[in-house]
Design a protein around this motif. Structure first.
Motif, mmCIF file in Angstrom:
data_model
loop_
_atom_site.group_PDB
_atom_site.id
_atom_site.type_symbol
_atom_site.label_atom_id
_atom_site.label_comp_id
_atom_site.label_asym_id
_atom_site.label_seq_id
_atom_site.Cartn_x
_atom_site.Cartn_y
_atom_site.Cartn_z
ATOM 1 N N GLY A 137 0.821 -1.218 0.000
ATOM 2 C CA GLY A 137 0.000 0.000 0.000
ATOM 3 C C GLY A 137 0.845 1.254 0.000
ATOM 4 N N TYR A 138 0.488 2.142 -0.920
ATOM 5 C CA TYR A 138 1.177 3.433 -1.027
ATOM 6 C C TYR A 138 0.795 4.277 0.181
ATOM 7 C CZ TYR A 138 3.223 7.279 -3.671
ATOM 8 O OH TYR A 138 4.019 8.295 -4.098
ATOM 9 N N GLY A 139 1.799 4.873 0.815
ATOM 10 C CA GLY A 139 1.480 5.744 1.956
ATOM 11 C C GLY A 139 1.716 5.097 3.306
ATOM 12 N N ARG A 140 2.250 3.846 3.294
ATOM 13 C CA ARG A 140 2.548 3.205 4.574
ATOM 14 C C ARG A 140 3.812 3.828 5.166
ATOM 15 N NH1 ARG A 140 0.071 -1.560 5.530
ATOM 16 N NH2 ARG A 140 0.223 -0.876 7.688
ATOM 17 N N GLY A 141 3.937 3.734 6.491
ATOM 18 C CA GLY A 141 5.070 4.356 7.178
ATOM 19 C C GLY A 141 6.266 3.425 7.262
ATOM 20 N N GLY A 142 7.265 3.844 8.067
ATOM 21 C CA GLY A 142 8.534 3.119 8.162
ATOM 22 C C GLY A 142 8.391 1.733 8.742
ATOM 23 N N ARG A 143 7.385 1.508 9.591
ATOM 24 C CA ARG A 143 7.276 0.209 10.265
ATOM 25 C C ARG A 143 7.147 -0.939 9.261
ATOM 26 N NH1 ARG A 143 5.342 -2.015 15.324
ATOM 27 N NH2 ARG A 143 6.255 -4.078 15.284
ATOM 28 N N MET A 144 6.410 -0.695 8.190
ATOM 29 C CA MET A 144 6.193 -1.771 7.215
ATOM 30 C C MET A 144 7.476 -2.131 6.473
ATOM 31 S SD MET A 144 3.361 -3.142 7.483
ATOM 32 C CE MET A 144 3.400 -2.809 9.223
ATOM 33 N N LYS A 145 8.459 -1.174 6.504
ATOM 34 C CA LYS A 145 9.748 -1.501 5.870
ATOM 35 C C LYS A 145 10.563 -2.404 6.790
ATOM 36 C CE LYS A 145 9.937 2.552 2.916
ATOM 37 N NZ LYS A 145 9.077 3.595 3.476
ATOM 38 N N ILE A 146 10.276 -2.324 8.095
ATOM 39 C CA ILE A 146 11.029 -3.151 9.056
ATOM 40 C C ILE A 146 10.462 -4.563 9.101
ATOM 41 C CG2 ILE A 146 11.586 -3.427 11.516
ATOM 42 C CD1 ILE A 146 11.411 -0.363 11.765
ATOM 43 N N GLU A 147 9.122 -4.667 9.143
ATOM 44 C CA GLU A 147 8.494 -5.973 9.315
ATOM 45 C C GLU A 147 8.324 -6.694 7.975
ATOM 46 O OE1 GLU A 147 8.203 -7.063 12.207
ATOM 47 O OE2 GLU A 147 8.216 -5.254 13.426
ATOM 48 N N ARG A 170 6.401 6.992 14.570
ATOM 49 C CA ARG A 170 6.468 6.726 13.130
ATOM 50 C C ARG A 170 5.103 6.209 12.622
ATOM 51 N NH1 ARG A 170 10.516 2.513 13.223
ATOM 52 N NH2 ARG A 170 8.767 1.578 14.269
ATOM 53 N N SER A 171 4.639 6.754 11.516
ATOM 54 C CA SER A 171 3.223 6.556 11.216
ATOM 55 C C SER A 171 2.929 6.477 9.730
ATOM 56 C CB SER A 171 2.472 7.748 11.820
ATOM 57 O OG SER A 171 1.147 7.405 12.032
#
Ligand SMILES: Cc1cc2nc3c(=O)[nH]c(=O)nc-3n(C[C@H](O)[C@H](O)[C@H](O)COP(=O)(O)O)c2cc1C
Length: 401
Positions: free
Chosen positions: A45-55, A350-351
């Motif tokens: 999904g476009y617009g997700r924050g940094g957390r999704m790059k970690i998990e 982070r959001s």
């Protein structure tokens, strides 16, 4: 839900998310990869924050499955939080690690922070936000994948697509409620829309809208703001008669609405044409009943969204939900420090800027729970084979009705 028990545990930055599902019959094939596929869909999904790059969510099946098949015993799943590496002490279960990080005391508007701290007597809002976070929905999606596998045995398919992001897109997609070419055609069209949505970064199958949605997210991001949106979620292949009119809590539309509304940030749910049913006279909006020897009872429209009297009516289940804008703002909102009572800017974690695409995938999992329960209520079965025998028997009965 009467036959199925689903629960999750785990904090956003804790060691792992845990889920338990009880009531799935024996003999269902469960593969971790099928669950991981759904987890990947939720992380897009476009617009997700940094957390999704970690998990990079991966499931581990802990119990209830032997040699790839369910045992009818509780199925326990685990998803590790990679971010836990940075939170060993901050989210430790050990008493000696207390006060290893500063407490969160500035409540964020639009979150569970203030009400949760007051209700549970916490002076550290982290005790609330760690569990109220939508990180928990990763496990819902994993457990939902188990239900999808069960439903697939009966050729029931669930999907979704985004129709609006911020102010861009459609109020509702009326074409999804028209069936001039029969049930198979409308079912195929819905499934195709969901597949096309999976190819789009905003999960929108409509080319005329998707670029505008991307632009709206970019604009919000540039301004340090956030946006919400609307998605439609559906199930096709459902037999007539799931749910019941006989008691309020058996009505399937109520159960489905509760399931979807339980998703963080979902603020409204509609069935079929929903709020737009108020716009036209009843003579134009009821799905008239027709009959032919080939098709049995059928309809040419589906404004009811496949639900009449709290039961499935054989048409596709179609619901729509609105997700509010993400509450956490890069330019923080005004709030109060719950300890000093001084005016402060709300805490910033982070959001995401927009998570409507992910939300639509979570809604698929939520309706998978309700539909699995409804199938088990109707057809019973300690093993999948037994449920299937009962289901086929019912289909034969309907043919002869
Ligand atoms: C998939 C998903 C991702 C979310 N990401 C965030 C986020 O990054 N930041 C945030 O403040 N809220 C996020 N939210 C929304 C909050 O979890 C939600 O608004 C909050 O828990 C309060 O619940 P309520 O809005 O239902 O009252 C997300 C929700 C979902 C479904």
């Amino acid at each position: 839900m009467d036959r199925l028990k689903v629960s999750t545990a785990g904090e956003s930055h804790g060691r792992a998310l845990i889920g338990i599902i009880e009531g799935i019959p024996a003999g269902l094939t469960i593969e971790a990869e099928a669950i991981n596929k759904q987890l990947r869909r939720r992380q897009q999904g476009y617009g997700r924050g940094g957390r999704m790059k970690i998990e990079h969510d991966q499931v581990e099946i802990l119990s209830g499955v032997r040699w790839g098949k369910t045992l009818a015993s509780p199925i326990a799943l685990k998803i590790e939080n990679r971010d836990w590496q940075n939170w060993h002490k901050g989210m430790s279960t050990l008493i000696q690690d207390e006060a290893s990080i500063a407490p969160v005391t500035r409540a964020r508007p639009g979150h569970a922070d203030l009400a949760g701290a007051l209700k549970y007597g916490f002076k550290d809002i982290r005790n609330v936000l760690e569990r109220s976070s939508a990180r928990e929905t990763a496990m819902r999606v994993a457990l939902g994948a188990v239900c999808r596998a069960f439903l697939a045995e009966f050729s029931i398919t669930i999907g979704s697509f985004v129709i609006r992001t911020g102010g861009t897109g459609k109020r509702c997609y009326q074409e999804a409620m028209k069936a001039p070419d029969g049930l198979k055609d409308i079912e195929d069209r819905l499934v195709a829309l969901s597949s096309r949505a999976d190819e789009s970064v905003v999960r929108c199958p409509f080319e005329e809208d998707s670029q505008g949605m991307i632009d709206a997210i970019d604009e919000a991001k540039d301004k340090g703001d956030t946006i919400g949106g609307v998605f439609e979620v559906f199930a096709v292949g459902l037999p007539v008669g799931l749910g019941s009119h006989v008691q309020w809590d058996k009505r399937l539309n109520g159960q489905l609405a509760q399931a979807i509304m339980s998703i963080q940030a979902v603020k409204g749910v509609e069935c079929g044409l929903g709020f737009d049913l108020s716009q036209l006279p009843g003579s134009r909006l009821m799905d008239e009943i027709l009959y032919s020897d080939d098709s049995g009872f059928y309809r040419l429209s589906n404004f009811a969204g496949g639900l009449e009297g709290g039961m499935t009516n054989g048409m596709p289940l179609l619901m729509r939900a609105i997700m509010k804008p993400i509450p956490t703002q890069r330019k923080p909102l005004a709030s109060i420090d719950i300890v000093t009572k001084e005016t402060r800017e709300a805490a910033y974690e982070r959001s995401d800027v927009c998570a409507v695409a992910a939300c639509s995938v979570i809604a698929e999992a939520m309706i998978a729970f309700v539909l699995t329960d409804a199938m088990l209520c109707k057809f019973g079965g300690d093993c999948v084979e037994e449920a299937m025998r009962n289901y086929k028997n019912y289909l034969n009965y309907l043919k002869e009705f």
